[in-house]
Write a protein that holds these residues in place. Structure first.
Motif, PDB file in Angstrom:
ATOM      1  N   HIS A  32      25.090  44.839  28.166  1.00  0.00           N
ATOM      2  CA  HIS A  32      25.961  44.069  27.274  1.00  0.00           C
ATOM      3  C   HIS A  32      25.193  42.942  26.597  1.00  0.00           C
ATOM      4  O   HIS A  32      25.621  42.437  25.567  1.00  0.00           O
ATOM      5  CB  HIS A  32      27.170  43.529  28.041  1.00  0.00           C
ATOM      6  N   LEU A 364      43.238  34.073  31.655  1.00  0.00           N
ATOM      7  CA  LEU A 364      43.053  35.518  31.695  1.00  0.00           C
ATOM      8  C   LEU A 364      43.237  36.014  33.121  1.00  0.00           C
ATOM      9  O   LEU A 364      43.016  35.306  34.091  1.00  0.00           O
ATOM     10  CB  LEU A 364      41.665  35.906  31.171  1.00  0.00           C
ATOM     11  N   TYR A 366      41.692  38.172  34.965  1.00  0.00           N
ATOM     12  CA  TYR A 366      40.634  38.330  35.965  1.00  0.00           C
ATOM     13  C   TYR A 366      40.314  37.018  36.651  1.00  0.00           C
ATOM     14  O   TYR A 366      39.894  37.008  37.815  1.00  0.00           O
ATOM     15  CB  TYR A 366      39.394  39.024  35.404  1.00  0.00           C
ATOM     16  N   ARG A 383      30.770  32.602  37.799  1.00  0.00           N
ATOM     17  CA  ARG A 383      30.736  34.063  37.701  1.00  0.00           C
ATOM     18  C   ARG A 383      31.658  34.592  36.608  1.00  0.00           C
ATOM     19  O   ARG A 383      31.408  35.650  36.042  1.00  0.00           O
ATOM     20  CB  ARG A 383      31.145  34.690  39.037  1.00  0.00           C
ATOM     21  N   HIS A 384      32.763  33.901  36.368  1.00  0.00           N
ATOM     22  CA  HIS A 384      33.740  34.476  35.451  1.00  0.00           C
ATOM     23  C   HIS A 384      33.760  33.785  34.095  1.00  0.00           C
ATOM     24  O   HIS A 384      33.983  34.421  33.081  1.00  0.00           O
ATOM     25  CB  HIS A 384      35.141  34.426  36.060  1.00  0.00           C
ATOM     26  N   PRO A 387      29.499  33.400  32.072  1.00  0.00           N
ATOM     27  CA  PRO A 387      28.968  34.555  31.354  1.00  0.00           C
ATOM     28  C   PRO A 387      29.779  34.899  30.108  1.00  0.00           C
ATOM     29  O   PRO A 387      29.250  35.450  29.150  1.00  0.00           O
ATOM     30  CB  PRO A 387      29.060  35.691  32.381  1.00  0.00           C
ATOM     31  N   ASN A 388      31.066  34.569  30.132  1.00  0.00           N
ATOM     32  CA  ASN A 388      31.907  34.929  28.998  1.00  0.00           C
ATOM     33  C   ASN A 388      31.873  33.919  27.864  1.00  0.00           C
ATOM     34  O   ASN A 388      32.493  34.145  26.826  1.00  0.00           O
ATOM     35  CB  ASN A 388      33.341  35.159  29.471  1.00  0.00           C
ATOM     36  N   HIS A 391      27.780  33.712  24.782  1.00  0.00           N
ATOM     37  CA  HIS A 391      27.516  34.061  23.383  1.00  0.00           C
ATOM     38  C   HIS A 391      27.749  32.852  22.480  1.00  0.00           C
ATOM     39  O   HIS A 391      26.985  32.633  21.542  1.00  0.00           O
ATOM     40  CB  HIS A 391      28.362  35.259  22.958  1.00  0.00           C
TER      41      HIS A 391
END
Lengths: 490, 694
Positions: A32, A364, A366, A383-384, A387-388, A391
Motif C-alpha cells: 500500500h 471509525l 476499527y 497502530r490505527h 498509519p492512516n 499520507h
C-alpha cells in the motif's frame, strides 16, 4: 591529514538521509506504500523534477562533509614535528565542496565584475607604464587572465570553450546513459537485449519514463560541463562586491536552502503529529489545550517571534564565545536554531489538518473495535491512527519544503536569518538590495540567486504535486491506458 | 414501436483502471416504454449505476462509453454535444440519487435549489417562479411548502430531503426519471412514503421511471417490467408478473432463494457460492457458470443469447442455455451444494440469562454558550431493559436514530451509560474501570455494520486478528512477559489459522490486506476478529445491511452455525425484519430510546400488538405470491404507518412517544407514557390499548 568535523546540521542531515533510506526500505515491502510511489515514478514531470532535485541534493551533501585540514609546518613537516605532539588543525572548517571548488573561491577579484568579463565593471585610475595615469577599465586578476589580447580573443575563446564543453558533455552523457540503462534494465523477456530496451526507452514505451530521465540528465550535463570549463578561466556568473565568485556563492547557498527546507520539517513533525493526533483522538480538555496553544501561536506574527528569538540567541552566543571554536560552528549553530524556531512556529498548519483527520478516524469502526479489545490509547494511536494519516504528513512535508526555502530568503533579507558569514540565497538577495540601486546596475547576484531558487523550488513543487496526486485515489495519474483504446477497437 | 421512450443498444461502458479496464457495462440492450417503471435489479458491482450514469453521460472521469447508442425519442444521446446534453439532463431525463443528505447543497435554501433547476429550463417571472416552487414542493408532499421553501437542507429529515430531490427532478418536467437506489438510505416507513410518492407522480404525469435497486421487494411493488443484471450483462428481462411467477435464470432464482424469512428458520439460506467475477477479462461462456448449480460443459462454450423463454412470451427473455437451447429449466429440487442442512435452533428459551440490562440510559448533553453549560440532553437510550440467555439471539429492531446502536455500544461500555445497570454473569460492568473491565472485554465483542470501515486498511489480516489476542492475552500466556513471547507467538499463529478456518477463509488470507477482499469476506474477517478472544456474547450491529442479498445469506448462515457450534449469544441490532425472522429467537422493538414491545419472534412478528410494530411490518415491501395484486395497496395499517417521521430525541413528545404518528391515538396517549402490559409470559408491550400490568 584532516580532522572530520560533524556539525550539528550535518549530523541531522545524515540522520534524515538514514531515515529516508529506512522508509524506502520499509515502503518496498508494503504494497500500500509502494503502489503510490510507483505511480510517482511513472509521472514524467515527477521523475524529471526528481533528477534535478537529486543534483541539488548531491551538491548539498558534498557541502555537508566537513573537516579541518591539518596545518603542515613549513618545510619538511615530519622532520621538524616533535614526536607525539598533537597535530595542529586549521581554524577554518572546510567541506568537500569547498575543496572541489577551490579554484572558484580562491581566485577573487577586487570588486564587481560582470559574468564572463575580462575587465572590471567600473573605471579606475591606474598607472600605465609610458602613458602615465589613465582612467579605464582595468583587467581582472583572474577573469580571462589566460588571454593575451582580451578584446580580440575573448569572443572566440568563450565560443570555443562552450563547444568543447558541449562535446564533452555529450560524450559524458552517452557513457552515463549507457551505464544507467544497464543498471535499470528489467529482467522481462521483452527486453532481453540492451538494444531492445534502449529502443523501448527511445520510443517512450517503458513504464518508468526513462527517456525523460535521460533528457533531463542530458540538459544538466549540457549546462554543467561547459560551465565548468568556462569557470576555469572566467567568473561565469560574475563576482560580488568583495570580488567573490557568484557561481561559488550560489552553489554554497544550496546547502543552506536544503537544510532549512528539510531540518525545519524534522523539527516540526513531532509537534504536529503528536499534538494533532492527540487532540483529535482524545477530544475533551486535551483538545482544548492543544487548540488553545496553536491558536495563540498562530496569532503572533511569525516574523516578529523569529526575530525576537534570533536576537536573543545572538546576544547569548556573543556572551559565550568559548562554545564555538570556529566561525563555521557558530554559523551552523545559528542555522540550526533558525530551523528550530521556524519549526516551532510552523507546526500549527499540519497539526490542525491531522487533528481533523484523527477526529474522523476515531469514530471509525476499527478504532472502536480496538477499544472493545481494551487496546491502550497509545497503541491505538500508533497502530490505527498514525498509519492512516501518514499520507497527509508526507504530502504536507513535501509541499512545505519550498515554502521554507523561500522563508529563509525573506528572513535573511530582513536581517534575522542565517549568520552573516554563512552564504545563503537570503544573504545574496540582501546584498543585491544595494547593487540594484547602483548605476550601472549590478544584476547578476540577484539573477543567480533567483535562477537557482527558481529551479530548486520549481523542481520541489513539481515533485510535491506528483506525490499529492499519487496519494489521492480520485485522481488518475498514469497516462490514459493505451490498451483501453486497443481493447475497445477489438 | 411508437411507445418506446428510450432505446439502448449495445452499450458498453468501461472503467479505465490499472492493470486492465473494468468492463462495468458490457453490451446491454434495453427499451423503456412511455409511462412504465422499468426496474434494473442485481447485486452491487453488476453495472446498474454505470448504466444509469451512461445514459445521462455523467460518468466519472475514469469511465468511458466505448460502444453502443441510446435513443431518447428521436435524439441520439451519445452524439449530442455537451452543451445540448445539458438541455437533455433535467428537462428530458432527470435523476435522483441514493443519498439525500449529500445530494443537496447545505448552504442554499431548498427553494433556491429548486429554482436553479427551473431557471435552467425556462423563463419565469419572479412571482411565477415562486408559485411554481411551492407547487412542486407541494406535489411531493412537503407540508407547509410556502414556508419550507425558505429553509435549509439541515432543517429537513432524510425522507423530506429525498422528497426535495424528487421535486428538483420534476422541475424540468422530464419524460424519464432515473432513480438510483432512491430509498436504500431510508428507513422502511420512510421508504414506503417515497415509493408511494413516486407511484403517485407517475400516475399523474405519465412519466417513465428507470428504477435501479437491489431489493426485490421494491421491484415487486413498483415495477412494470424487470431486467436482471449480472456482471455487466442483462441476463433476464420480463414483465413483473412473469418474473415473480416464474423467474427463469438461475441467478434470478438464487436471488429469491437467498432472501431470509420465516421459512428459513432452523435451516440454512440458499447461497450463491463465490462472488461476482472480476470484470477485467473477457468472458468466453455464460458469466454465471462458475456460481451456477446447473452449469454443464455447454455453459463454458460461448455466451448464450438473450432469447425468449417460450415462442409466445416475447416479453420474457433470458440468457441461459437451459431455457433457450434445451427449452426447459432443470427441476428446482436439486439440492444446493453449499447448504449444510439444519443449523440448529439455539438453546432452549428458559436458559439462565447471560446478560441482564436494567433501565439503561445514555443521555448526551447538549452544551451551549461560552461556558458550555448543558442546556438539554439527547436521550439516545432512555431506560431499556433486556435479558439475553446463553446461546440465544435477541434482535433489537427499530428505525435509524432510535438509539439501538448506542444501546449496543453502551452494553459494551464503549459509551459509558448515564444510568442503569449492565449485568454480565453477575458482574456489574457499569461499575468496572480500567483493568477490571478489561477482564470482561473478551466476553463481549462487537461486529460492525460497514465491513469497509471496520478493518484498518493499513494492517494485514493476520495482525488484525491477533490484535485482540495481544491486548487481552487470550492465547493462554501473559503477553507482557518477554520470556513467553515466542511461545505466545506460536499460540497466536495457531489461533489465527483456526479462526480463518472457522469463518471459511483460506489460511494465506492473513498475509493480505483488507482491500484485497470483497465485502462479504471482509465481514467474515470482522467476525473472526470478534471470535478471536472467545466471547460469550456478540453485539452484531447491522452486520449484513451493507451487503448484497447473496452475501448476506452467507453471513447469516455463518452466524447461525457459529451459534450452534460455540453456543454464542447474539444481540442482533437491525432494521431488517426479514433477517430477524430468520435468525432471532426474541425481538425487542425500539422507538425513540425505549423498548415499546418485546416477545418471541412469533409473537411480535405474527401478532404485533403495538401500532408502531404493526406499521413497521406493513411498510416492508413484500414479495407476494399473488403477483397480480394492485401495486402499492398497503391496507389501512400501512397507511397509518406511513404518517410522519421519527421525532427528535431532544424534544420527545409528551406522553406516548409514538402518538403523533399513531392512527389510534387517544387523549391518554398524549398525556402520559404507557406502562407495560404483559400479553403472554414473554410478550410485553407499552401501549394504552392494552390493560397495564397483569
Amino acid at each position: 591529514m584532516f580532522l572530520p568535523i560533524i556539525l550539528w546540521t550535518d549530523a541531522l542531515i545524515f540522520v534524515l538521509l538514514a531515515v529516508i533510506a529506512a522508509f524506502a526500505f520499509y515502503a518496498r515491502q508494503h504494497e500500500h506504500l509502494r503502489a503510490p510511489w510507483r505511480r510517482v515514478a511513472q509521472t514524467p514531470a515527477a521523475v524529471s523534477a526528481a533528477v534535478v532535485l537529486l543534483a541539488f541534493v548531491a551538491v548539498g551533501f558534498l557541502d555537508s562533509l566537513h573537516f579541518r585540514q591539518a596545518i603542515e609546518p613549513a618545510g619538511n613537516a615530519e622532520a621538524k614535528r616533535p614526536a607525539g605532539a598533537a597535530t595542529a588543525y586549521a581554524p577554518e572548517v572546510k567541506s568537500v565542496l569547498d575543496v572541489a571548488l577551490a579554484h572558484l573561491s580562491s581566485r577573487t577579484e577586487r570588486t564587481y565584475s560582470a559574468p564572463l568579463a575580462t575587465h572590471a565593471y567600473a573605471k579606475e585610475t591606474m598607472e600605465v607604464p609610458g602613458r602615465g595615469q589613465v582612467r579605464d577599465y582595468p583587467r581582472l586578476r583572474n577573469g580571462g587572465a589566460h588571454l593575451k589580447d582580451a578584446e580580440t580573443e575573448w569572443g572566440w575563446d568563450i565560443l570555443l570553450t562552450v563547444f568543447k564543453g558541449m562535446g564533452l558533455a555529450l560524450f559524458a552523457w552517452s557513457i552515463a546513459a549507457f551505464l544507467l540503462l544497464i543498471a535499470v534494465k528489467p529482467t522481462a523477456p521483452a527486453y532481453a537485449s540492451i538494444g531492445a530496451f534502449s529502443d523501448a526507452v527511445w520510443r517512450g514505451k517503458t513504464v518508468v519514463p526513462w527517456r525523460t530521465v535521460l533528457i533531463t540528465l542530458g540538459l544538466i550535463f549540457l549546462i554543467v560541463v561547459p560551465a565548468t570549463l568556462l569557470a576555469r578561466g572566467y567568473h561565469v556568473l560574475g563576482t560580488d562586491k568583495v570580488g567573490q565568485d557568484v557561481l561559488f556563492l550560489s552553489l554554497k547557498s544550496i546547502r543552506t536552502a536544503l537544510v532549512i527546507g528539510t531540518l525545519t520539517t524534522l523539527v516540526m513533525l513531532p509537534f504536529a503529529v503528536l499534538f494533532g493526533i492527540m487532540a483529535g483522538y482524545f477530544c475533551g480538555w486535551i483538545d482544548d489545550i492543544i487548540q488553545y496553544l496553536y491558536t495563540t501561536l498562530n496569532s503572533i506574527p511569525g516574523v516578529l517571534l523569529i526575530a525576537a528569538a534570533v536576537l536573543v540567541l545572538q546576544v547569548q552566543m556573543e556572551a559565550s564565545p568559548e562554545l564555538f571554536p570556529t566561525t563555521a560552528q557558530r554559523a551552523d549553530f545559528r542555522l540550526l536554531f533558525l530551523c528550530i524556531i521556524l519549526g516551532v512556529t510552523s507546526w500549527t498548519g499540519l497539526c490542525r489538518l491531522l487533528r481533523g483527520e484523527a477526529l474522523k478516524l476515531r469514530e471509525l469502526e476499527y478504532v472502536q473495535a480496538a477499544q472493545a479489545f481494551g487496546v491502550s490509547h497509545w497503541n491505538i494511536m500508533l497502530r490505527h491512527i498514525l498509519p492512516n494519516v501518514m499520507h497527509i504528513v508526507l504530502i504536507s512535508v513535501v509541499m512545505d519544503f519550498s515554502g521554507l526555502v523561500l522563508a529563509e530568503a525573506v528572513l535573511s533579507y530582513v536581517g534575522v536569518g542565517v549568520d552573516p558569514s554563512m552564504i545563503s540565497f537570503g544573504t545574496m538577495i540582501n546584498a543585491a538590495r544595494l547593487e540594484m540601486g547602483r548605476e550601472p546596475m549590478v544584476w547578476w547576484s540577484l539573477a543567480s540567486a533567483f535562477m537557482f531558487m527558481l529551479v530548486l523550488v520549481l523542481a520541489a513543487n513539481l515533485f510535491a504535486d506528483a506525490v499529492r496526486d499519487a496519494f489521492d485515489p480520485r485522481v488518475r495519474v498514469s497516462p490514459r491506458n493505451r490498451h483501453m483504446a486497443e481493447a475497445a477497437a477489438a | 414501436m411508437s411507445d418506446t421512450l428510450l432505446n439502448i443498444s449495445g452499450l458498453k461502458t468501461w472503467i479505465d483502471v490499472e492493470p486492465a479496464p473494468v468492463r462495468a457495462v458490457d453490451g446491454i440492450d434495453l427499451e423503456i416504454r412511455r409511462g412504465e417503471t422499468f426496474a434494473v435489479v442485481g447485486e452491487s458491482g453488476c453495472g446498474k449505476s454505470m448504466t444509469a450514469l451512461s445514459i445521462l453521460r455523467l460518468l466519472p472521469e475514469t469511465a468511458e462509453i466505448v460502444a453502443g447508442n441510446a435513443q431518447l425519442g428521436a435524439t441520439e444521446l451519445f452524439e449530442l454535444t455537451e452543451r445540448d446534453m445539458r438541455d437533455v439532463r433535467g428537462r428530458r431525463i432527470a435523476m435522483i440519487f441514493q443519498e439525500p443528505t449529500t445530494s443537496l447543497n447545505p448552504v442554499l435554501t431548498v427553494g433556491a435549489q429548486v429554482e436553479e433547476v427551473l431557471r435552467r429550463h425556462g423563463r419565469l417571472s419572479p412571482q411565477a417562479m415562486r408559485k411554481r416552487i411551492v407547487e412542486l414542493l407541494d406535489q411531493v408532499g412537503i407540508p407547509d411548502a410556502e414556508r419550507r421553501a425558505g429553509e435549509y437542507p439541515f432543517q429537513f429529515s432524510g425522507g423530506m430531503k429525498q422528497r426535495v430531490m424528487v421535486a428538483m427532478a420534476l422541475a424540468g418536467d422530464p419524460d424519464l426519471l432515473i432513480a438510483d437506489e432512491p430509498t436504500t438510505a431510508l428507513d422502511v416507513t420512510i421508504q414506503a412514503q417515497v415509493l408511494d410518492l413516486l407511484r403517485k407522480l407517475q400516475r399523474e404525469r405519465g412519466m417513465s421511471i428507470l428504477l435501479i435497486t437491489h431489493d426485490l421487494g421494491i421491484v415487486a411493488s413498483m415495477a412494470h417490467r424487470v431486467a436482471v443484471m449480472y456482471a455487466g450483462r442483462i441476463v433476464e428481462v420480463a414483465d413483473r408478473q412473469q418474473f415473480f411467477a416464474s423467474p427463469q435464470h438461475p441467478y434470478s432464482r438464487k436471488l429469491f432463494e437467498a432472501l431470509p424469512g420465516a421459512e428459513g428458520r432452523g435451516g440454512a439460506l440458499a447461497v450463491i457460492r463465490g462472488q461476482v467475477p472480476p470484470l477485467t477479462a473477457a468472458f468466453h461462456g455464460c458469466r454465471f457458470a462458475d456460481r451456477c448449480d446447473f452449469a454443464y460443459e455447454r455453459c463454458g462454450q460461448g455466451e448464450p443469447a438473450l432469447m425468449p423463454v417460450a415462442p409466445d412470451t416475447s416479453g420474457h427473455r433470458v440468457r441461459c442455455v437451459h431455457v433457450t437451447e434445451k427449452g426447459r429449466f432443470p427441476a428446482r429440487s436439486r439440492p444446493v451444494a453449499v447448504t449444510t442442512g439444519t443449523l440448529g435452533t439455539g438453546a432452549p428459551a428458559d436458559a439462565a440469562p447471560l446478560l441482564i440490562v436494567r433501565d439503561l440510559k445514555v443521555h448526551f448533553p447538549i452544551r451551549k454558550g461560552l461556558l458550555k453549560r448543558t442546556v438539554a440532553y439527547v436521550k439516545a437510550v432512555d431506560g431499556i431493559s433486556l435479558d439475553i440467555a446463553a446461546g440465544r439471539t435477541l434482535a433489537l429492531v427499530g428505525e435509524s436514530g432510535c438509539g439501538k446502536t448506542t444501546a449496543g455500544k453502551a452494553i459494551l461500555q464503549l459509551i459509558r451509560p448515564t444510568a442503569g445497570s449492565v449485568n454480565f454473569q453477575g458482574a456489574e460492568l457499569t461499575a468496572l474501570r480500567g483493568e477490571a473491565l478489561r477482564g470482561y472485554r473478551s466476553d463481549i465483542q462487537i461486529i460492525f455494520q460497514d465491513p469497509y470501515a471496520s478493518l484498518n486498511p493499513r494492517m494485514r489480516v493476520g495482525d488484525i486478528l491477533s490484535e485482540g489476542l495481544l491486548a487481552l492475552g487470550v492465547a493462554g500466556h501473559a503477553m507482557n512477559q518477554p520470556g513467553v513471547r515466542d511461545l505466545a507467538r506460536d499460540a497466536i499463529q495457531k489461533r489465527v489459522d483456526e479462526l480463518l478456518d472457522q469463518v471459511g477463509l483460506p489460511k494465506d488470507a492473513q498475509r493480505r490486506y483488507p482491500h484485497e477482499f470483497s465485502g462479504g469476506q471482509r465481514q467474515r474477517i470482522a467476525i473472526a476478529r470478534a471470535l478471536a478472544v472467545k466471547p460469550r456474547l456478540i453485539v452484531c450491529d447491522e452486520p449484513t445491511s451493507a451487503l448484497d442479498v447473496s452475501v448476506q445469506a452467507q453471513i447469516l448462515n455463518l452466524l447461525k452455525s457459529l451459534q450452534s457450534e460455540l453456543g454464542l449469544s447474539y444481540l442482533f441490532i437491525t432494521h431488517n425484519l426479514a433477517v430477524v425472522e430468520f435468525l432471532a429467537h426474541e425481538v425487542a422493538v425500539m422507538y425513540l430510546g425505549r423498548i415499546i414491545e418485546r416477545g418471541t419472534v412469533d409473537e411480535v412478528l405474527r401478532s404485533p400488538a403495538h401500532p408502531y410494530t404493526q406499521a413497521l411490518l406493513a411498510a416492508v415491501p413484500r414479495i407476494d405470491k399473488d403477483v397480480n395484486r394492485e401495486m402499492g395497496s398497503g391496507g389501512t395499517t400501512a397507511e397509518a404507518a406511513k404518517q410522519g417521521e421519527l421525532p427528535s430525541p431532544v424534544n420527545t413528545p409528551a406522553g406516548c412517544h409514538f402518538h403523533p404518528r399513531c392512527a389510534s391515538a387517544k387523549d391518554e396517549c398524549r398525556r402520559e407514557y404507557p406502562g407495560s402490559s404483559t400479553l403472554t409470559r414473554s410478550h410485553v408491550v407499552n401501549c394504552w390499548k392494552y390493560p397495564i400490568g397483569k
